[in-house]
Design an enzyme around this catalytic site. Structure first.
Site, short mmCIF file in Angstrom:
data_model
loop_
_atom_site.label_atom_id
_atom_site.label_comp_id
_atom_site.label_asym_id
_atom_site.label_seq_id
_atom_site.Cartn_x
_atom_site.Cartn_y
_atom_site.Cartn_z
N ALA A 62 0.85 -1.20 0.00
CA ALA A 62 0.00 0.00 0.00
C ALA A 62 0.88 1.24 0.00
CB ALA A 62 -0.90 -0.01 1.23
N TYR A 188 -9.54 0.59 5.14
CA TYR A 188 -8.89 1.87 4.86
C TYR A 188 -9.89 2.84 4.24
CZ TYR A 188 -4.85 -0.84 6.19
OH TYR A 188 -3.99 -1.64 6.90
N LEU A 314 -4.90 -17.56 1.96
CA LEU A 314 -4.42 -18.89 2.33
C LEU A 314 -4.36 -19.83 1.11
CD1 LEU A 314 -6.13 -19.44 5.81
CD2 LEU A 314 -3.82 -18.64 5.30
#
Length: 366
Positions: A62, A188, A314
């Site tokens: 980011a 965010y 995952l």
């Protein structure tokens, strides 16, 4: 050949395979001075290792469009030319390895001004502490009981942040990036506007689905307007907040139905692919995790909205990744922690599944 190793073309850009690296914060940039927010030797080594390992697309961590948009004081930024110059060394090297360089443009909003994850578990730094600043958000609602209450953004401030995203995209292009990903996930700023859990506004940026998505769509339009038409724009989303869709939780949040609906709005504005994650809006949301646990969200968006997607969460085994791509559940897989453990995962997957990825000539042996 396994479909995991086939090229993927988006607009005029061809990504050599479907094994991509997800954005992962390193919290290793200078927090102040002339090189604040600029990538360092650590970032070069970290990203270059995955490129030599055969990854098709690497998305940087980011990268904040303003100093106040950083998650931590140690985040990367793309708000000045010093940062652009430092990024050029990295993007140039990735391209020599056949890897496409991508950048994730971000603003942390109310989750800004935090410590590194290995220091005090990433606690929020108060505005009166060294390296701290006042976070902002769609509403004056803190992330948690221990978090700083953000200042509610006014409409002029919202417009300025939209401009910052566009300026960040311009600089990213100058730095050599070929994919721009807008970070609209993980609690965010953009996600904070999308979710009714954090967006309590009553003006045109709140309330209805149309109001809560307005800021995100303005950012997309601003970035798409300055990003070359021949290059792709991605959008990272949290497909669900794990609130409304949890029968044990009575809080209202962003849902998978919302994500499907929103995907169609993004496509209409020139977004080429959705990077599908989940969660991040509430610290105590119950997340049902397990191998590939977020893949069904990506699959549903791909099926119901007809939008290309990348799946995350995952994904650790080559056969698992191949099944996701081969069965049409996603167009690519984005690996995170698995690539931290093993930068050469793609090469080993190719050996196991009978595919090919680029190998540096220096590593060739007769």
């Amino acid at each position: 050949m396994s479909t995991l190793f086939t090229p993927h073309t988006v607009r005029s850009l061809t990504i050599p395979n479907r094994i991509w690296m997800a954005a992962m914060c390193q919290y290793s940039a200078a927090p102040e001075g002339e090189t604040v927010g600029a990538p360092t030797d650590w970032h070069f080594a970290h990203l270059a290792a995955r490129a030599t390992g055969g990854i098709g697309l690497i998305i940087t961590e980011a990268t904040a469009v303003s100093p106040e948009g950083r998650i931590s004081p140690y985040d990367l930024g793309i708000w000045n030319d010093t940062q652009v110059d430092a990024f050029r060394r990295i993007t140039a090297f990735l391209k020599t390895q056949g890897t496409v360089p991508g950048i994730q443009l971000a603003h942390a909003g109310r989750k800004a001004s935090t410590e590194r994850t290995w220091v005090d578990r990433g606690r929020q730094i108060s505005p009166d502490e060294p390296y701290g600043w006042q976070p902002v958000g769609p509403s004056a609602v803190p992330f948690s009981e221990s978090s700083t209450t953000p200042d509610e953004l006014g409409e002029e401030q919202i417009a300025e942040i939209v401009r910052q995203f566009a300026d960040g995209a311009r600089r990213a292009l100058a730095a050599g990036f070929e994919v721009a990903e807008i970070h609209g996930a993980h609690g965010y700023l953009i996600h904070q506007f999308l979710s009714p859990h954090s967006n309590r506004r009553t003006d045109r940026y709140g309330g209805s689905f149309e109001g809560r998505t307005r800021f995100a769509l303005e950012v997309v339009e601003a970035v798409r307007a300055v990003w070359p038409q021949e290059l792709p724009v991605f959008f990272r989303i949290s497909a669900t907040d794990w609130l409304t869709e949890n029968p044990a939780d009575d809080r209202e949040g962003w849902t998978t139905d919302d994500s499907v609906r929103f995907a169609k709005e993004l496509q209409a504005r020139g977004v080429d692919l959705m990077d599908v994650s989940s969660g991040g809006i509430a610290p105590d949301a119950r997340i049902e995790s397990g191998p590939g646990y977020q893949v069904p969200f990506a699959e549903r968006i791909r099926t119901e909205a007809g939008m290309p997607v990348a799946a995350v969460g995952l994904i650790t085994e080559p056969a698992q990744a191949q099944e996701i791509i081969g069965s049409g559940r996603a167009d690519a897989v984005l690996l995170g922690r698995e690539l931290l453990r093993n930068p050469y995962w793609a090469r080993q997957a190719a050996d196991r599944l009978g595919g090919e990825v680029a190998v540096p000539v220096q590593y060739h042996r007769a």
